[in-house]
Design a protein around this motif. Structure first.
Motif, PDB file in Angstrom:
ATOM      1  N   ARG A   1     -30.613   3.399  20.366  1.00 59.68           N
ATOM      2  CA  ARG A   1     -30.629   4.374  19.271  1.00 59.68           C
ATOM      3  C   ARG A   1     -31.718   4.015  18.258  1.00 59.68           C
ATOM      4  O   ARG A   1     -32.455   4.894  17.786  1.00 59.68           O
ATOM      5  CB  ARG A   1     -29.268   4.437  18.585  1.00 59.68           C
TER       6      ARG A   1
ATOM      7  N   CYS B   1     -21.802   1.711  15.256  1.00 53.18           N
ATOM      8  CA  CYS B   1     -21.390   1.852  16.663  1.00 53.18           C
ATOM      9  C   CYS B   1     -19.975   1.309  16.816  1.00 53.18           C
ATOM     10  O   CYS B   1     -19.737   0.305  17.483  1.00 53.18           O
ATOM     11  CB  CYS B   1     -22.368   1.125  17.589  1.00 53.18           C
TER      12      CYS B   1
ATOM     13  N   VAL C   1     -30.623  12.685  17.748  1.00 53.78           N
ATOM     14  CA  VAL C   1     -29.590  11.684  17.991  1.00 53.78           C
ATOM     15  C   VAL C   1     -28.428  11.960  17.027  1.00 53.78           C
ATOM     16  O   VAL C   1     -28.639  12.168  15.832  1.00 53.78           O
ATOM     17  CB  VAL C   1     -30.112  10.255  17.763  1.00 53.78           C
TER      18      VAL C   1
ATOM     19  N   PHE D   1     -27.481  11.685  22.543  1.00 55.58           N
ATOM     20  CA  PHE D   1     -28.915  11.904  22.676  1.00 55.58           C
ATOM     21  C   PHE D   1     -29.136  13.288  23.281  1.00 55.58           C
ATOM     22  O   PHE D   1     -28.659  13.573  24.380  1.00 55.58           O
ATOM     23  CB  PHE D   1     -29.535  10.841  23.576  1.00 55.58           C
TER      24      PHE D   1
ATOM     25  N   THR E   1     -22.493   8.077  20.575  1.00 53.16           N
ATOM     26  CA  THR E   1     -23.876   8.182  20.120  1.00 53.16           C
ATOM     27  C   THR E   1     -24.548   9.166  21.066  1.00 53.16           C
ATOM     28  O   THR E   1     -24.696   8.881  22.256  1.00 53.16           O
ATOM     29  CB  THR E   1     -24.581   6.818  20.155  1.00 53.16           C
TER      30      THR E   1
ATOM     31  N   TYR F   1     -24.063  11.038  15.989  1.00 54.03           N
ATOM     32  CA  TYR F   1     -23.056   9.971  16.035  1.00 54.03           C
ATOM     33  C   TYR F   1     -21.722  10.516  15.552  1.00 54.03           C
ATOM     34  O   TYR F   1     -21.657  11.271  14.570  1.00 54.03           O
ATOM     35  CB  TYR F   1     -23.479   8.800  15.141  1.00 54.03           C
TER      36      TYR F   1
END
Length: 215
Positions: free
Chosen positions: A150, A167, A185, A175, A173, A187
């Motif tokens: 990341r 994390c 990206v 992409f 996460t 989260y």
């Protein structure tokens, strides 16, 4: 996705060592994320070969009628302190014989180089993208490799303070690719309410415990 909580009563840095399975709470985390992803357009599920990652991926695959593939490139980063306690003010860091492994935080000197993690993780992401081209894939890995890839995608430096990794256990996460290029990206933490406070992203480490950093 990062795997769920692991049964680790000894509090060791388990790394790539076999035999570390999800705890009961970790299985609840995996089930929660499977529920969260149940309506997503997932066509491929893949995981690190380590038991905790395979067990985390299983309910996601089951929810979509998919087997769990295995990709060695998603494995945890190698670390010379595997099998040892690695807490704050105790454990492996108290032994002068181990200090030689702490000389270069930029590589890092205690384990797999960050650039090697980037190369293998980007290759694993590319393989998952290709396997689910036009749809979505779920790849279950481990905290450090996820954070490193990341950081690379977001053009940040790779060396960092482990306490500041975003994390958390069972986090996602994400992409997004346009063709073969990562364009965004994201989260999220679908199981956040199940994660003990000291294990949440950004939590301060607990004396005598490696669990604040996880694996």
């Amino acid at each position: 996705m990062r795997h769920g909580e692991v049964h680790n009563p000894e509090g060791v840095l388990y790394g790539r060592r076999p035999g570390y399975h999800l705890s009961d709470l970790g299985r609840k985390m995996a089930d929660r994320v499977a529920e969260h992803l149940a309506e997503r357009d997932i066509r491929y599920v893949v995981a690190s070969p380590l038991e905790r990652a395979q067990e985390t991926a299983a309910p996601i695959g089951a929810a979509h009628g998919l087997p769990t593939a295995t990709d060695e490139r998603l494995i945890e980063a190698a670390n010379v302190f595997e099998g040892k306690t690695f807490g704050v003010g105790d454990g492996a860091l108290k032994k002068p014989g181990n200090w030689k492994y702490l000389t270069n935080p930029f590589r890092p000197s205690w384990g797999e180089p960050y650039l090697e993690q980037v190369v293998r993780m980007m290759a694993a992401l590319g393989a998952a993208r290709d396997a689910a081209r036009g749809h979505e894939a779920v790849a279950v890995s481990h905290q450090l490799p996820i954070w490193i890839v990341r950081s690379f995608a977001e053009r940040r430096r790779l060396w960092h303070d482990p306490r500041k990794r975003q994390c958390t256990l069972a986090s996602l996460t994400s992409f997004t690719f346009h063709g073969d290029k990562i364009v965004s990206v994201g989260y999220s933490e679908p199981a956040r309410d199940l994660v003990p406070a000291h294990l949440l992203a950004g939590a301060k480490p607990v004396k005598g415990s490696a669990k604040a950093f996880g694996a």
